[in-house]
Design a protein around this motif. Structure first.
Motif, PDB file in Angstrom:
ATOM      1  N   ARG A 131      15.568  40.923  -4.539  1.00 44.63           N
ATOM      2  CA  ARG A 131      16.846  40.243  -4.717  1.00 44.63           C
ATOM      3  C   ARG A 131      17.739  41.119  -5.571  1.00 44.63           C
ATOM      4  NH1 ARG A 131      14.116  34.403  -6.087  1.00 44.63           N
ATOM      5  NH2 ARG A 131      13.169  34.168  -4.039  1.00 44.63           N
ATOM      6  N   GLN A 132      19.066  40.960  -5.398  1.00 45.68           N
ATOM      7  CA  GLN A 132      20.014  41.746  -6.179  1.00 45.68           C
ATOM      8  C   GLN A 132      20.836  40.835  -7.081  1.00 45.68           C
ATOM      9  OE1 GLN A 132      22.346  44.782  -4.217  1.00 45.68           O
ATOM     10  NE2 GLN A 132      20.991  44.639  -2.428  1.00 45.68           N
ATOM     11  N   ILE A 133      21.038  41.299  -8.303  1.00 46.14           N
ATOM     12  CA  ILE A 133      21.847  40.592  -9.286  1.00 46.14           C
ATOM     13  C   ILE A 133      22.731  41.629  -9.943  1.00 46.14           C
ATOM     14  CG2 ILE A 133      21.790  39.256 -11.423  1.00 46.14           C
ATOM     15  CD1 ILE A 133      18.899  38.485 -10.669  1.00 46.14           C
ATOM     16  N   ARG A 134      23.952  41.269 -10.265  1.00 47.95           N
ATOM     17  CA  ARG A 134      24.857  42.188 -10.970  1.00 47.95           C
ATOM     18  C   ARG A 134      25.260  41.574 -12.303  1.00 47.95           C
ATOM     19  NH1 ARG A 134      28.458  45.506  -6.739  1.00 47.95           N
ATOM     20  NH2 ARG A 134      26.787  45.808  -5.236  1.00 47.95           N
ATOM     21  N   THR A 135      25.293  42.415 -13.325  1.00 46.69           N
ATOM     22  CA  THR A 135      25.768  42.000 -14.636  1.00 46.69           C
ATOM     23  C   THR A 135      26.735  43.054 -15.151  1.00 46.69           C
ATOM     24  OG1 THR A 135      23.919  43.068 -15.803  1.00 46.69           O
ATOM     25  CG2 THR A 135      23.640  40.743 -15.213  1.00 46.69           C
ATOM     26  N   ARG A 136      27.452  42.692 -16.192  1.00 51.32           N
ATOM     27  CA  ARG A 136      28.386  43.629 -16.810  1.00 51.32           C
ATOM     28  C   ARG A 136      28.258  43.505 -18.322  1.00 51.32           C
ATOM     29  NH1 ARG A 136      34.907  43.707 -16.308  1.00 51.32           N
ATOM     30  NH2 ARG A 136      34.893  42.988 -18.423  1.00 51.32           N
TER      31      ARG A 136
END
Length: 118
Positions: A100-105
């Motif tokens: 699964r892919q998750i993006r954070t900043r």
């Protein structure tokens, strides 16, 4: 402090998974990703270590694994702009065959600390 980082990461992760989301209990957020709270601690510690040595470079990657649960993943720096780093997380929770892919900043505050931001 670690628990706060996990809560903040969970909130940021939710934004990455589903766009605009109303507040949810941490237990539900973690459940939706398939990661355990312990997995979040390992993921967060790995992210912290990637940023600890200064400004990261786009393309930099680091792998993590939680030996206790078998969950694992890779964190990649997508972009660095205006004192902010966009991170892409490829996670594989224990017992799940699909990544699964998750993006954070994370952005630097006035003291040089990397803080999760929406």
């Amino acid at each position: 402090m670690k628990a706060f980082g996990s809560i903040a990461l969970a909130a940021a992760v939710t934004l990455g998974l589903g766009g605009v989301v109303l507040a949810k209990p941490l237990s539900r957020i973690i459940s939706e990703t398939g990661l355990s709270p312990e997995d979040f601690e390992v993921l967060s510690a790995t992210s912290d270590s990637m940023l600890a040595s200064g400004t990261p470079r786009a393309g930099k990657e680091r792998e993590w694994i939680n030996e206790s649960t078998g969950s694992k993943g890779t964190i990649r720096v997508l972009e660095v702009r205006d004192n902010c780093a966009s991170l892409q997380h490829f996670i594989r929770p224990a017992g799940v065959s699909q990544t699964r892919q998750i993006r954070t900043r994370r952005c630097r505050d006035a003291n040089g600390n990397w803080i999760l931001t929406p």
